[in-house]
Design a protein around this motif. Structure first.
Motif, mmCIF file in Angstrom:
data_model
loop_
_atom_site.group_PDB
_atom_site.id
_atom_site.type_symbol
_atom_site.label_atom_id
_atom_site.label_comp_id
_atom_site.label_asym_id
_atom_site.label_seq_id
_atom_site.Cartn_x
_atom_site.Cartn_y
_atom_site.Cartn_z
ATOM 1 N N SER A 71 -35.668 15.080 106.906
ATOM 2 C CA SER A 71 -34.553 14.652 106.061
ATOM 3 C C SER A 71 -33.504 15.753 105.921
ATOM 4 N N MET A 72 -33.911 17.006 106.108
ATOM 5 C CA MET A 72 -32.961 18.110 105.972
ATOM 6 C C MET A 72 -31.846 18.052 107.015
ATOM 7 N N PRO A 73 -32.164 17.878 108.322
ATOM 8 C CA PRO A 73 -31.070 17.770 109.296
ATOM 9 C C PRO A 73 -30.135 16.599 109.029
ATOM 10 N N VAL A 74 -30.687 15.479 108.524
ATOM 11 C CA VAL A 74 -29.839 14.320 108.236
ATOM 12 C C VAL A 74 -28.847 14.650 107.127
ATOM 13 N N LEU A 75 -29.321 15.297 106.073
ATOM 14 C CA LEU A 75 -28.419 15.675 104.975
ATOM 15 C C LEU A 75 -27.375 16.689 105.436
ATOM 16 N N ILE A 76 -27.812 17.648 106.276
ATOM 17 C CA ILE A 76 -26.872 18.639 106.800
ATOM 18 C C ILE A 76 -25.801 17.980 107.662
ATOM 19 N N GLN A 77 -26.232 17.082 108.552
ATOM 20 C CA GLN A 77 -25.282 16.428 109.462
ATOM 21 C C GLN A 77 -24.366 15.467 108.721
ATOM 22 N N PHE A 78 -24.850 14.919 107.619
ATOM 23 C CA PHE A 78 -24.000 14.022 106.839
ATOM 24 C C PHE A 78 -22.724 14.734 106.412
#
Length: 446
Positions: A71-78
């Motif tokens: 979930s961390m990469p998804v939040l970062i990429q968001f």
């Protein structure tokens, strides 16, 4: 900004969100399956249900850890891929993302430890309540994200003022037109993914040894869950199709490969959409059966792709991702129901199946993942070129990062995700082969 930047950003985000969804559906499905095992163990007194719980809780814990990590990469990429998006929808996205993060950490800190390590220290009833609270926490964490994702598909309850969305009614934001169908699709996909994971793992175990009582109970549970879920998938699919036709007519036209408005539409089963010539090659069609799945304009005329010139989603990608989802669902339905009829007089013992049939179940172990990724691709790429349907385009919110950097980042993320995936599969293989190792009372148990 290069014309490739929005596309590469979208592909990279799909890659990250797709890998997250693989383990999210297992986590969500197993959370409720484990609660079912606990309730059955309590009411029937059969030791097999407890052993089944102890086996699959390890898979759940592994899926939870990977979901949290991914979930961390998804939040970062968001934020990094779409730097201007939060400026436009921050009043809606901020509280929803905060709710998901808060739900995850609350249930993890309060209940997950007791679920995994407190079974010997808690009474059976209290531990079952803890498992129930974990299932509720996992579901709430996912529902916050579903609210945001569905709102971006069918925005309601908010008004665009000076380029920013302002909330006018939170109830309309949460219960937007696609929320129910999106939540239902996630729930059914999680159930099917979990069911076929149980069926596939159990089928693989039959090639090594005779199954014990707990493994036969797991197989029976997985088979029943698959049969019910596949029927519900059909219901949700019909409802989702009607919703798309009403609120996303461009996606509906791309799904049907319907090029010219006003022409009597056929239901295109398979074809090769040719966007340059606005026609379908080698089409297999159902005569005059496609109108119910298309949107209509103010005059009641069916809307074709010619009404969305320059603003239509990629037809071939939308068309084929939808049909891949349908094909995988049909295979899952066929295999689950035929397995039921083959075993209904043999106490649902998978050992009674032929080697080829058990191999087919083993091959379909991760078919739920294909269903999940094809559905996500359909929803995400079918929204293109918009980030928020009808208002905010990907071009206006995309970063100015060069395509080379985006491509390099995508490769780096792919290596990381491959490492996680291989690790998960290896650990699952080890657990399936050696089973649950008893743990001393003084150390607790999961």
């Amino acid at each position: 900004m290069s014309n490739l930047t929005p596309w590469l950003s979208q592909i990279q985000f799909f890659l990250s969100l797709g890998f997250l969804s693989l383990f999210l559906v297992i986590e969500l499905g197993l959370a409720w399956a484990l609660l079912f095992f606990k309730i059955k163990a309590h009411w029937t007194g059969q030791a097999g249900w407890t052993v089944a719980y102890r086996f699959w809780v390890r898979v759940f814990a592994l899926a939870f850890i990977l979901t949290l990590a991914l979930s961390m990469p998804v939040l970062i990429q968001f934020g990094s891929l779409w730097p201007s998006l939060m400026d436009k929808i921050g009043e809606i996205a901020g509280p929803l993302l905060a709710g998901s993060i808060l739900s995850t950490f609350i249930f993890k800190s309060c209940f997950l430890g007791a679920m995994l390590f407190g079974q010997r220290r808690l009474s059976d009833v209290v531990h079952t309540i803890v498992v129930f609270m974990v299932a509720i926490g996992v579901t709430l964490s996912a529902l916050w994200l579903i609210v945001l994702h569905s709102w971006m598909q069918t925005p309601s309850g908010a008004t665009m003022i000076n380029g920013q969305y302002r909330v006018t009614d939170w109830l309309e934001v949460v219960f937007n037109p696609s929320f129910g169908w999106s939540a239902g699709l996630l729930a059914v996909t999680a159930a099917l993914t979990t069911a076929f994971l149980m069926l596939g793992v159990t089928a693989r175990q039959t090639f090594r040894r005779s199954l014990d009582d707990s493994e036969r109970l797991v197989f029976k549970t997985g088979l029943g869950l698959a049969m019910v879920s596949i029927v519900l998938l059909g219901v949700v699919g019909v409802g989702m199709g009607k919703m798309v036709a009403t609120y996303q007519p461009a996606k509906a036209a791309a799904t049907a490969a319907y090029w010219k408005s006003g022409i009597q539409p056929n239901l295109v089963l398979f074809a090769w959409p040719d966007a340059q010539r606005s026609r379908n090659r080698a089409a297999l069609e159902w005569h005059h059966a496609g109108g119910r799945w298309l949107g209509k304009d103010d005059q009641g005329q069916l809307q074709g792709l010619d009404q969305f010139a320059g603003m239509a989603p990629p037809v071939a990608l939308t068309f084929w991702s939808f049909r891949l989802m349908i094909l995988v669902g049909a295979l899952m339905a066929l295999l689950s129901w035929l397995t039921f009829f083959r075993l209904r007089k043999k106490h649902f013992d998978p050992s009674a199946l032929s080697n080829r049939w058990r191999q087919a179940l083993a091959v379909m172990t991760f078919s739920g993942w294909i269903l999940c990724l094809s559905g996500l691709g359909y929803v995400l790429f079918g929204l293109y070129p918009y980030a928020v349907n009808g208002t905010v385009t990907l071009t206006e919110i995309a970063s100015t990062t060069s395509p080379d950097v985006l491509f390099s980042g995508m490769l780096a993320y792919s290596v990381l995700y491959a490492f996680f995936l291989i690790g998960f599969l290896q650990l699952l293989k080890h657990i399936a082969r050696y089973g649950v190792v008893p743990i001393a009372r003084r150390r607790g148990r999961a």
